[in-house]
Design an enzyme around this catalytic site. Structure first.
Site, mmCIF file in Angstrom:
data_model
loop_
_atom_site.group_PDB
_atom_site.id
_atom_site.type_symbol
_atom_site.label_atom_id
_atom_site.label_comp_id
_atom_site.label_asym_id
_atom_site.label_seq_id
_atom_site.Cartn_x
_atom_site.Cartn_y
_atom_site.Cartn_z
ATOM 1 C CG ASP A 159 6.527 -17.749 18.486
ATOM 2 O OD1 ASP A 159 6.487 -18.108 19.685
ATOM 3 O OD2 ASP A 159 7.479 -17.083 18.023
ATOM 4 C CG ASP B 257 10.233 -14.953 15.902
ATOM 5 O OD1 ASP B 257 11.232 -14.404 16.396
ATOM 6 O OD2 ASP B 257 9.639 -15.914 16.438
ATOM 7 C CG LEU B 258 15.276 -16.416 13.001
ATOM 8 C CD1 LEU B 258 16.783 -16.329 13.265
ATOM 9 C CD2 LEU B 258 15.018 -17.018 11.630
ATOM 10 C CG ASP B 259 14.694 -18.620 18.701
ATOM 11 O OD1 ASP B 259 15.336 -19.254 17.857
ATOM 12 O OD2 ASP B 259 15.230 -17.907 19.579
#
Length: 238
Positions: A188, A16-18
């Site tokens: 996250d 995931d990024l954010d």
């Protein structure tokens, strides 16, 4: 590092990024502020538009086009057009205005700070296994300066339904020519990342940098394979 399930050495890692590779909270706050200022300043008729007006337009668009929620960029663009039309401007003006405001949005949306440690960890991992980015958001990996670490970047909307739906996970596994069980997904969010990855057959790593307790958080539906609080913990798995 805490282990909840038996884990195999991953042959690839998806991220995931954010809020996984960087803190996205202030980025979003700043982006919303700058984007709204751009909307109000684009035409005098829009000077009194509020964020509540935009939020209502966003809800209206979702009701009219439910599938658009899988593409955050298209959803925002459509909501901006609706706000501009409701202010009495023409369809052509709405298209031009929405495009101008979206340009401001993209400028700020990918202005996150990537720490030297994150660069170091991604570089080390990428030297050992393929890495893939899987995001529901619209940050640009080129702008973020991390594109070179990834063999593939998959984005909800253009590439499939948003996580926790399995589309992006399935595409990543096919692109890597690997069984999902040989891939570790790191994220996250306990729903979109952990639950989504596990249902897709992946191994799942929850990055918990806010000191949550998985035993008491209401979002915990399925246990990940492991929990980490620091990204560099991943290097010990390879």
């Amino acid at each position: 590092m805490r282990f909840y399930r038996p884990i195999h050495r991953p042959q690839a890692i998806t991220f995931d990024l954010d809020d996984t590779l960087y803190d996205n909270r202030q980025v979003i706050l700043t982006t919303v502020e700058k984007t709204h200022q751009a909307l109000q300043g684009w035409h005098p008729c829009l000077a009194s538009v509020t964020t509540d007006d935009y939020d209502q337009a966003r809800r209206d668009v979702e009701l009219q086009m439910p599938a658009i929620v899988h593409d955050m960029t298209a959803w925002r663009h459509a909501a901006l057009k609706k706000v501009i039309l409701q202010a009495g401007l023409s369809t052509q003006e709405a298209e031009s205005g929405a495009a101008a405001v979206m340009a401001v949005f993209h400028q700020w949306r990918s202005a996150a700070h990537i720490s030297p440690l994150t660069h170091q960890v991604l570089a080390e991992l990428a030297s050992k296994v393929p890495l893939v980015a899987i995001t529901n958001g619209n940050a640009d990996v080129e702008q973020l300066g991390i594109a070179d670490y990834f063999a593939l970047v998959l984005r909800a909307g253009p590439d499939g339904r948003a996580k926790p739906a399995g589309d992006l996970y399935q595409i990543a596994a096919r692109g890597l020519s690997l069984s999902p069980s040989r891939i570790l997904h790191v994220g996250d969010d306990l729903i979109t990342d952990v639950q989504g990855a596990l249902i897709a057959g992946y191994q799942a790593c929850w990055i918990n940098d806010r000191q949550q307790n998985i035993a008491t958080t209401r979002l915990a539906r399925l246990l990940p394979h492991l929990e980490i609080s620091r990204l560099d913990s991943l290097t010990s798995l390879l």
